[in-house]
Design a protein around this motif. Structure first.
Motif, PDB file in Angstrom:
ATOM      1  N   LYS A 195      -5.750  -1.142  -1.325  1.00  0.00           N
ATOM      2  CA  LYS A 195      -4.934  -1.886  -2.287  1.00  0.00           C
ATOM      3  C   LYS A 195      -3.910  -2.761  -1.558  1.00  0.00           C
ATOM      4  O   LYS A 195      -3.675  -3.902  -1.939  1.00  0.00           O
ATOM      5  CB  LYS A 195      -4.221  -0.930  -3.226  1.00  0.00           C
ATOM      6  N   SER A 234      -4.358   1.208   3.539  1.00  0.00           N
ATOM      7  CA  SER A 234      -4.648   1.225   2.111  1.00  0.00           C
ATOM      8  C   SER A 234      -5.427  -0.015   1.695  1.00  0.00           C
ATOM      9  O   SER A 234      -5.037  -1.145   2.006  1.00  0.00           O
ATOM     10  CB  SER A 234      -3.336   1.294   1.327  1.00  0.00           C
ATOM     11  N   GLN A 289      -5.730  -5.768  -0.136  1.00  0.00           N
ATOM     12  CA  GLN A 289      -6.156  -6.678  -1.200  1.00  0.00           C
ATOM     13  C   GLN A 289      -4.973  -7.468  -1.743  1.00  0.00           C
ATOM     14  O   GLN A 289      -5.078  -8.679  -1.975  1.00  0.00           O
ATOM     15  CB  GLN A 289      -6.835  -5.896  -2.321  1.00  0.00           C
ATOM     16  N   GLY A 314       0.799  -1.222   0.000  1.00  0.00           N
ATOM     17  CA  GLY A 314       0.000   0.000   0.000  1.00  0.00           C
ATOM     18  C   GLY A 314       0.826   1.263   0.000  1.00  0.00           C
ATOM     19  O   GLY A 314       0.286   2.351   0.207  1.00  0.00           O
TER      20      GLY A 314
END
Length: 111
Positions: free
Chosen positions: A91, A89, A94, A83
């Protein structure tokens, strides 16, 4: 899939976002039940002895703590790495879930 959708951050606000969170949490719970129910049911097949079943339960409990220990110590650094040094974050989380989901299990494999 349930793990990656649970850390995704949808762009909607209010009630739809709450519904999304409830649905993804429900999918995670169902996945845990699907994994743990067969494992719990196998104790009765392994041995007819009550002591043996208790021992198997103890080993199962202790051995499930190792992945928890590993995940607790690697998830936040990985999320910060993916991130861009932001531990919050979406992202980063994930990507962390993606890496952990695709990492092959090595314990107990025979070659």
């Amino acid at each position: 899939m349930a793990a990656s959708t649970s850390v995704a951050v949808p762009s909607f606000n209010g009630a739809p976002r709450l519904v999304y969170a409830c649905v993804t949490l429900s999918l995670m719970v169902l996945a845990c039940i699907a994994i743990n129910s067969p494992c719990s049911a196998m104790r009765g097949v392994l041995t007819t002895s009550a002591e043996g079943r208790a021992s198997a339960s103890g080993y199962r409990f202790v051995m499930t703590l190792w992945p928890v220990f590993i995940i607790f110590n690697t998830a936040i650094p990985m999320a910060e790495y993916f991130g861009g040094s932001d531990p919050h974050s979406a992202k980063g989380w994930q990507m962390t879930i993606g890496v952990m989901a695709t990492a092959p299990p090595r314990a107990g494999q025979r070659h």
